[in-house]
Design an enzyme around this catalytic site. Sequence first.
Site, PDB file in Angstrom:
ATOM      1  N   SER A 149       0.836  -1.198   0.000  1.00  0.00           N
ATOM      2  CA  SER A 149       0.000   0.000   0.000  1.00  0.00           C
ATOM      3  C   SER A 149       0.868   1.244   0.000  1.00  0.00           C
ATOM      4  O   SER A 149       1.942   1.266   0.626  1.00  0.00           O
ATOM      5  CB  SER A 149      -0.901   0.003   1.239  1.00  0.00           C
ATOM      6  OG  SER A 149      -1.582   1.235   1.362  1.00  0.00           O
ATOM      7  N   TYR A 162      -1.168   0.195  10.599  1.00  0.00           N
ATOM      8  CA  TYR A 162      -1.224  -0.337   9.233  1.00  0.00           C
ATOM      9  C   TYR A 162      -0.121   0.278   8.382  1.00  0.00           C
ATOM     10  O   TYR A 162       0.601  -0.421   7.667  1.00  0.00           O
ATOM     11  CB  TYR A 162      -2.591  -0.034   8.625  1.00  0.00           C
ATOM     12  CG  TYR A 162      -2.766  -0.512   7.204  1.00  0.00           C
ATOM     13  CD1 TYR A 162      -2.954  -1.853   6.923  1.00  0.00           C
ATOM     14  CD2 TYR A 162      -2.751   0.399   6.144  1.00  0.00           C
ATOM     15  CE1 TYR A 162      -3.128  -2.299   5.621  1.00  0.00           C
ATOM     16  CE2 TYR A 162      -2.926  -0.037   4.833  1.00  0.00           C
ATOM     17  CZ  TYR A 162      -3.113  -1.380   4.574  1.00  0.00           C
ATOM     18  OH  TYR A 162      -3.268  -1.816   3.282  1.00  0.00           O
TER      19      TYR A 162
END
Length: 277
Positions: A149, A162
Amino acid sequence: MEQTSAPDPACGRVVLITGAGRGIGRACALEFARAGYAVAVAARTPQEVAETRRLVLDAGGRACAVPADITDPEAARELAGRVAAELGPVDVLVNNAAYAGTMQPFWETGLDQWRRCLATNVIGPVNLITAVLPSMRERGRGHIINMNSLQGSDPAGSPLPYGVSKAALIRLTDGLAGQLAGSGVIVVDLSPGLVRTRMTSGRPDLDALPERAWAPPEDAARQAVALASGRYDALHGRFVRALDDLDALCARVAGQPEARTLRLIARQPATAEAPAT
């Protein structure tokens, strides 16, 4: 493990996809099956991976489903072994399983969210790579695709655990790529973009995001199949996005060796005049 008919080596290579019970993982399973791969799907929920397997079989593919907790190294080893026994050794590993948690400030984020993010997004891929890499190195070929990501390099907008875990995954891909240079085993980061999944359904800004901000999971699935084809092995160690033109990106990295990679500044050797810091 769900049983399938005896494998036919002529049918193609074997792909193992984690987090394949739904969303991006399920889209990858179907796309790899259409490309002729035997597909092993893994996730923690037995019903979900069984459904993905059924969809692959209904589409004419070969598949097995293995419920597994990838954060457990023994479970990861057992998963790789059972896939090899039923379909053959893993040629392509797609580390897709991920956990994001809730978006809140650091001081409101509990340790459980940190532990789960790091265990799922970092230790899980390490466990699976550890399980399949010896066979890949022995055969002199293989592809490892880490679903990553842009939040790994963007300090704004994502749950901090995250983002930290995805930054660690970028570093894992980068470092592993250097150690695997010349081995025939290719490792790449693939960012699918913002996809409507269960993981993103809890975002507090859902209503504010325009429809154009969302990407279909099939974009990442098609890119994963392309990256595993061998045509784009020049992207070894790179960070690739789902909508990248891979031919153009290969041409770019040919002239810019550091493009789409994470590079940390090497520490100079310590001397009496300049001790290491």
